[in-house]
Design a protein around this motif. Structure first.
Motif, mmCIF file in Angstrom:
data_model
loop_
_atom_site.group_PDB
_atom_site.id
_atom_site.type_symbol
_atom_site.label_atom_id
_atom_site.label_comp_id
_atom_site.label_asym_id
_atom_site.label_seq_id
_atom_site.Cartn_x
_atom_site.Cartn_y
_atom_site.Cartn_z
ATOM 1 N N THR A 282 -5.667 -11.069 -38.108
ATOM 2 C CA THR A 282 -6.657 -12.099 -37.823
ATOM 3 C C THR A 282 -6.914 -12.991 -39.032
ATOM 4 O OG1 THR A 282 -8.528 -10.683 -38.448
ATOM 5 C CG2 THR A 282 -7.805 -10.589 -36.159
ATOM 6 N N SER A 283 -7.232 -14.247 -38.749
ATOM 7 C CA SER A 283 -7.727 -15.208 -39.752
ATOM 8 C C SER A 283 -6.812 -15.301 -40.964
ATOM 9 C CB SER A 283 -9.145 -14.809 -40.199
ATOM 10 O OG SER A 283 -9.992 -14.617 -39.098
ATOM 11 N N THR B 121 -4.491 -13.725 -34.354
ATOM 12 C CA THR B 121 -5.687 -14.352 -33.805
ATOM 13 C C THR B 121 -6.263 -15.299 -34.851
ATOM 14 O OG1 THR B 121 -6.190 -12.388 -32.464
ATOM 15 C CG2 THR B 121 -7.996 -13.937 -32.869
ATOM 16 N N GLU B 122 -6.513 -16.528 -34.450
ATOM 17 C CA GLU B 122 -7.104 -17.531 -35.343
ATOM 18 C C GLU B 122 -6.392 -17.550 -36.692
ATOM 19 O OE1 GLU B 122 -11.283 -16.623 -35.427
ATOM 20 O OE2 GLU B 122 -11.616 -17.411 -33.419
ATOM 21 N N SER B 123 -5.089 -17.706 -36.648
ATOM 22 C CA SER B 123 -4.270 -17.683 -37.853
ATOM 23 C C SER B 123 -3.365 -18.907 -37.896
ATOM 24 C CB SER B 123 -3.435 -16.399 -37.904
ATOM 25 O OG SER B 123 -4.265 -15.254 -38.013
ATOM 26 N N LEU B 124 -2.811 -19.163 -39.057
ATOM 27 C CA LEU B 124 -1.905 -20.292 -39.259
ATOM 28 C C LEU B 124 -0.540 -19.734 -39.640
ATOM 29 C CD1 LEU B 124 -1.534 -23.358 -39.441
ATOM 30 C CD2 LEU B 124 -2.321 -23.245 -41.803
ATOM 31 N N ILE B 125 0.416 -19.847 -38.725
ATOM 32 C CA ILE B 125 1.737 -19.256 -38.908
ATOM 33 C C ILE B 125 2.786 -20.366 -38.907
ATOM 34 C CG2 ILE B 125 3.363 -17.521 -38.060
ATOM 35 C CD1 ILE B 125 0.577 -16.446 -38.839
ATOM 36 N N PRO C 239 -5.607 -27.642 -42.763
ATOM 37 C CA PRO C 239 -6.036 -27.413 -41.375
ATOM 38 C C PRO C 239 -6.651 -26.030 -41.165
ATOM 39 C CG PRO C 239 -3.663 -27.182 -41.555
ATOM 40 C CD PRO C 239 -4.140 -27.694 -42.889
ATOM 41 N N ALA C 240 -6.642 -25.190 -42.211
ATOM 42 C CA ALA C 240 -7.225 -23.847 -42.096
ATOM 43 C C ALA C 240 -8.745 -23.860 -42.242
ATOM 44 C CB ALA C 240 -6.621 -22.931 -43.158
ATOM 45 N N ILE C 241 -9.303 -24.955 -42.710
ATOM 46 C CA ILE C 241 -10.736 -25.012 -42.999
ATOM 47 C C ILE C 241 -11.559 -24.915 -41.712
ATOM 48 C CG2 ILE C 241 -12.580 -26.480 -43.921
ATOM 49 C CD1 ILE C 241 -10.492 -27.580 -45.907
#
Length: 321
Positions: free
Chosen positions: A249-250, A268-272, A291-293
């Protein structure tokens, strides 16, 4: 005003009272803080051999406060811990390093049945095929630490034989055989940064950043980690490899080859594999354009990699801008 410490105020006068460090105490990290009475805990000033000897006769729960510097045993010996101990630096932020060249072994070996806590310590291997830390059937907590293995077999951290490990607010980098191998169902990884791991030797390493090499327990957690520039061999994940179903997550997992994550990993709610806008290849803090902010909407994590508070919608990854 930021809290100087936080131990949930279970007992007044225990080193941290009402989020303020009590006179005569030193406290490390937050939520919960570890505090010790400086009048009763001397600063260890010996060399690596003296540290090995002192650990060999340590009392249960003994606290080792290390003066800044490097502790390297002679003759390529490992530093083995087979007693419950706490190890912290005398000065927070000062480089306090356990290092060595136990070829084919580990710099720090945490042995069967022990329960240890390390805060602010660097573990650095020097010889080829060295792991930085090996946790074998023990309980170990690492907060604000740094891990660097070396050589084709040199991982940053390996936990196995049902070890229970917590790694928080820590840095794992430049470990050719991979960053963290979790050959145990029991683990918590939160607010960690990993880069440049798993470059491997020969055919490459089995993984890059993190390898969940067991079916994880339902309570195990990987959250708010940032992984960049890690590599696995053909067909193996460079970022996170999961051999059992694991929801991460995150988190940020980018610039890792041949793929960011293996199929058993879910996110979940991650940037891959996106463009996270990080400061640099070796500095995984977020830029203002990331974009992770504010995108870890369900996270309730209270602090980030640097110990600063997370307020409002959390940022994805280890850093809170």
């Amino acid at each position: 005003m930021p809290e100087a410490c936080d131990d949930d105020n279970a007992v007044a006068g225990d080193g941290c009272t009402s989020c303020t460090v009590d006179p005569g105490y030193t406290c490390y990290f937050n939520r919960p803080s570890f505090c010790y009475d400086t009048a009763f805990v001397p600063v260890f000033t010996g060399n690596g051999d003296a540290l090995v000897a002192a650990l060999g006769t340590a009392a249960p729960g003994e606290v080792f406060v290390l003066k800044a510097g490097s502790y390297k045993p002679s003759g390529g010996a490992s530093i083995t811990i087979d007693q419950d101990v706490v190890m912290v630096p005398e000065t927070a932020g000062a480089v306090t390093r356990l290092q060595g060249s136990a070829d084919g072994g580990a710099i720090l070996v945490v042995g069967l049945g022990t329960n240890v806590l390390f805060a602010g310590i660097t573990f650095k291997a020097e010889a080829d095929s060295d792991q930085a830390v090996d946790v074998d059937a023990a309980t170990a907590t690492f907060i604000g630490c740094e891990f660097q293995g070396r050589g084709s077999q040199g991982q940053g951290l390996r936990a196995h034989n049902d070890a229970r490990v917590t790694v928080r607010e820590s840095l794992v980098h430049s470990s050719a055989a991979g960053g963290i191998e979790l050959d145990t169902p029991y683990f918590t990884l939160v607010n960690d940064m990993l880069y440049g791991n798993g470059t491997g030797g020969g055919g490459g390493s089995e993984f890059g950043g993190i390898w969940v090499n067991a079916t994880p327990d339902a309570a195990s957690v990987i959250a708010h980690v940032s992984i960049s520039g890690c590599s696995g061999k053909d067909g193996q994940s460079g970022g996170i490899r999961c051999d059992g179903d694991m929801d991460i997550t995150s988190s940020i997992v980018v610039y890792s080859a041949p793929m960011a994550a293996s199929p058993a990993c879910s996110f979940t709610e991650s940037l891959i594999d996106g463009a996270p806008e990080l400061a640099s290849a070796t500095n995984l803090h977020l830029l203002g354009s990331s974009p992770a902010i504010d995108q870890a909407l369900s996270s309730v994590e209270l602090i980030d990699f640097d110990g600063q508070a997370r307020i409002g919608p959390r940022d994805i990854g280890a850093d809170e801008l």
